[in-house]
Motif scaffolding. Structure first.
Motif, mmCIF file in Angstrom:
data_model
loop_
_atom_site.group_PDB
_atom_site.id
_atom_site.type_symbol
_atom_site.label_atom_id
_atom_site.label_comp_id
_atom_site.label_asym_id
_atom_site.label_seq_id
_atom_site.Cartn_x
_atom_site.Cartn_y
_atom_site.Cartn_z
ATOM 1 N N LEU A 154 -6.928 -9.982 13.464
ATOM 2 C CA LEU A 154 -7.898 -10.080 12.379
ATOM 3 C C LEU A 154 -7.764 -8.906 11.422
ATOM 4 N N LEU A 155 -7.561 -7.720 11.997
ATOM 5 C CA LEU A 155 -7.393 -6.531 11.165
ATOM 6 C C LEU A 155 -6.151 -6.645 10.292
ATOM 7 N N LEU A 156 -5.037 -7.026 10.887
ATOM 8 C CA LEU A 156 -3.787 -7.116 10.132
ATOM 9 C C LEU A 156 -3.858 -8.200 9.061
ATOM 10 N N ALA A 157 -4.503 -9.312 9.377
ATOM 11 C CA ALA A 157 -4.653 -10.372 8.379
ATOM 12 C C ALA A 157 -5.461 -9.871 7.185
ATOM 13 N N GLN A 158 -6.510 -9.105 7.472
ATOM 14 C CA GLN A 158 -7.343 -8.572 6.392
ATOM 15 C C GLN A 158 -6.567 -7.559 5.556
ATOM 16 N N LEU A 159 -5.849 -6.664 6.213
ATOM 17 C CA LEU A 159 -5.091 -5.645 5.480
ATOM 18 C C LEU A 159 -3.947 -6.268 4.687
ATOM 19 N N SER A 160 -3.353 -7.334 5.212
ATOM 20 C CA SER A 160 -2.309 -8.024 4.474
ATOM 21 C C SER A 160 -2.858 -8.591 3.175
ATOM 22 N N ASN A 161 -4.043 -9.152 3.250
ATOM 23 C CA ASN A 161 -4.681 -9.699 2.060
ATOM 24 C C ASN A 161 -5.060 -8.594 1.075
ATOM 25 N N VAL A 162 -5.546 -7.482 1.607
ATOM 26 C CA VAL A 162 -5.935 -6.353 0.761
ATOM 27 C C VAL A 162 -4.740 -5.787 0.002
ATOM 28 N N ALA A 163 -3.592 -5.735 0.672
ATOM 29 C CA ALA A 163 -2.411 -5.109 0.081
ATOM 30 C C ALA A 163 -1.637 -6.033 -0.845
ATOM 31 N N SER A 164 -1.981 -7.320 -0.868
ATOM 32 C CA SER A 164 -1.266 -8.241 -1.754
ATOM 33 C C SER A 164 -1.623 -7.923 -3.195
ATOM 34 N N ARG A 165 -0.673 -8.191 -4.083
ATOM 35 C CA ARG A 165 -0.869 -7.886 -5.492
ATOM 36 C C ARG A 165 -0.719 -9.158 -6.314
ATOM 37 N N PRO A 166 -1.240 -9.165 -7.544
ATOM 38 C CA PRO A 166 -1.121 -10.364 -8.373
ATOM 39 C C PRO A 166 0.323 -10.842 -8.479
ATOM 40 N N GLY A 167 0.529 -12.111 -8.225
ATOM 41 C CA GLY A 167 1.876 -12.675 -8.300
ATOM 42 C C GLY A 167 2.649 -12.581 -7.005
ATOM 43 N N LEU A 168 2.128 -11.860 -6.027
ATOM 44 C CA LEU A 168 2.804 -11.710 -4.743
ATOM 45 C C LEU A 168 1.897 -12.216 -3.633
ATOM 46 N N ARG A 169 2.429 -13.068 -2.784
ATOM 47 C CA ARG A 169 1.639 -13.617 -1.694
ATOM 48 C C ARG A 169 1.445 -12.565 -0.599
ATOM 49 N N ALA A 170 0.335 -12.688 0.091
ATOM 50 C CA ALA A 170 0.092 -11.780 1.218
ATOM 51 C C ALA A 170 1.103 -12.066 2.321
ATOM 52 N N PRO A 205 2.688 -12.886 11.323
ATOM 53 C CA PRO A 205 3.860 -12.361 12.040
ATOM 54 C C PRO A 205 4.592 -11.283 11.243
ATOM 55 N N ALA A 206 4.713 -11.479 9.917
ATOM 56 C CA ALA A 206 5.399 -10.481 9.087
ATOM 57 C C ALA A 206 4.594 -9.180 9.035
ATOM 58 N N MET A 207 3.279 -9.307 8.998
ATOM 59 C CA MET A 207 2.435 -8.111 8.955
ATOM 60 C C MET A 207 2.488 -7.372 10.290
ATOM 61 N N ARG A 208 2.552 -8.116 11.392
ATOM 62 C CA ARG A 208 2.685 -7.454 12.698
ATOM 63 C C ARG A 208 3.983 -6.666 12.759
ATOM 64 N N GLN A 209 5.054 -7.266 12.283
ATOM 65 C CA GLN A 209 6.352 -6.593 12.298
ATOM 66 C C GLN A 209 6.333 -5.353 11.412
ATOM 67 N N ALA A 210 5.743 -5.498 10.214
ATOM 68 C CA ALA A 210 5.671 -4.362 9.297
ATOM 69 C C ALA A 210 4.823 -3.248 9.892
ATOM 70 N N TRP A 211 3.691 -3.629 10.485
ATOM 71 C CA TRP A 211 2.804 -2.618 11.079
ATOM 72 C C TRP A 211 3.504 -1.878 12.204
ATOM 73 N N TRP A 212 4.255 -2.576 13.007
ATOM 74 C CA TRP A 212 4.990 -1.925 14.087
ATOM 75 C C TRP A 212 5.990 -0.917 13.534
ATOM 76 N N ARG A 213 6.675 -1.293 12.471
ATOM 77 C CA ARG A 213 7.661 -0.386 11.872
ATOM 78 C C ARG A 213 6.985 0.813 11.223
ATOM 79 N N TRP A 214 5.786 0.611 10.687
ATOM 80 C CA TRP A 214 5.073 1.717 10.042
ATOM 81 C C TRP A 214 4.501 2.705 11.057
#
Length: 246
Positions: A26-42, A46-55
């Motif tokens: 739930l947290l990652l889904a929310q942060l993915s939406n927060v970080a999306s920008r106009p014209g770019l999809r959140a 699964p992609a956010m989990r992978q990115a979070w792990w790398r970060w």
């Protein structure tokens, strides 16, 4: 950066005290939406989990998010009070730098927004001024209930009322339902989601205050310059050079 992201996990209501479990999704889904920008999809979950792990890893596959994406996530967490417990100076310094980056970005687009609003603001202003002029005419014709007040005070009171009522009306209208939003349960007014609005209102108050205080100082100087007994008379209009027009 890793410590800041870890603090988000510890303090967010989704994963309070670091107990991630299903709340992490739930947290990652929310942060993915927060970080999306106009014209770019959140990012997908699964992609956010992978990115979070790398970060958040120190291994060879570690990565850092784009600065703007990290700044948006940090602003969201900061606005929700998830970073209040940060104690390390380097973490707090990074948070401030990221927030400053967003402010610089917003300021760079400020003039463009102002230009787009100028005609609409001008039209609205003339509508208000037209009504103000009607009120001034009524004042000039006399008001039995307020005859003791100097006319200038009455006009000033009208202007103060106009500005206050206009501001109150705009703020109130932001919370009215907007039928055209695609997700009315989340965005049925401009004030939803509520994230960020406290800071925005305070910034607006500061900017408007700066404008009015600037006007007050300017007119105060004008009044002083027109007082014969003033020790220092300011010359608002510079004298023309002797050879002007020759």
């Amino acid at each position: 950066m890793i410590e800041i992201l870890a603090e988000m996990v510890r303090q967010s209501p989704y994963t309070k005290d670091g107990h991630a479990g299903s709340g992490m999704g739930l947290l990652l889904a929310q942060l993915s939406n927060v970080a999306s920008r106009p014209g770019l999809r959140a990012r997908s979950l699964p992609a956010m989990r992978q990115a979070w792990w790398r970060w958040t890893t120190d291994g060879p596959q570690a990565a850092t998010p784009p600065v703007e994406e990290l700044a948006l996530i940090v602003r969201y967490a900061n606005n929700h009070g998830w970073l209040k417990q940060l104690r390390r100076p380097d973490c707090n310094s990074l948070v401030r730098r990221l927030l400053d980056e967003l402010n610089v970005e917003l300021k760079s687009a400020k003039r463009s927004r102002e230009v787009k609003w100028e005609n609409a603001a001008l039209n609205a202003t003339w509508t208000l001024v037209d009504f103000l002029e009607k009120r001034v005419v009524e004042i000039a014709q006399g008001d039995a209930e307020e005859e003791a007040m100097p006319v200038s005070w009455k006009v000033q009171a009208e202007v103060k009322t106009m500005m206050r009522v206009f501001t109150e009306t705009v703020v109130s209208s932001l919370d009215h339902p907007r039928e055209y939003f695609s997700e009315p349960h989340e965005t049925d007014s401009y004030l939803r989601p509520h994230e960020g609005w406290p800071d925005v209102f305070r910034q607006m108050a500061s900017e408007i205050s700066e404008i009015l205080i600037g006007a007050a100082n300017e007119y105060e100087e004008l009044e002083v310059s027109q007082t014969p007994a003033a020790p220092k008379r300011k010359k608002l209009i510079r004298p023309m050079p002797k050879d002007a027009g020759q």
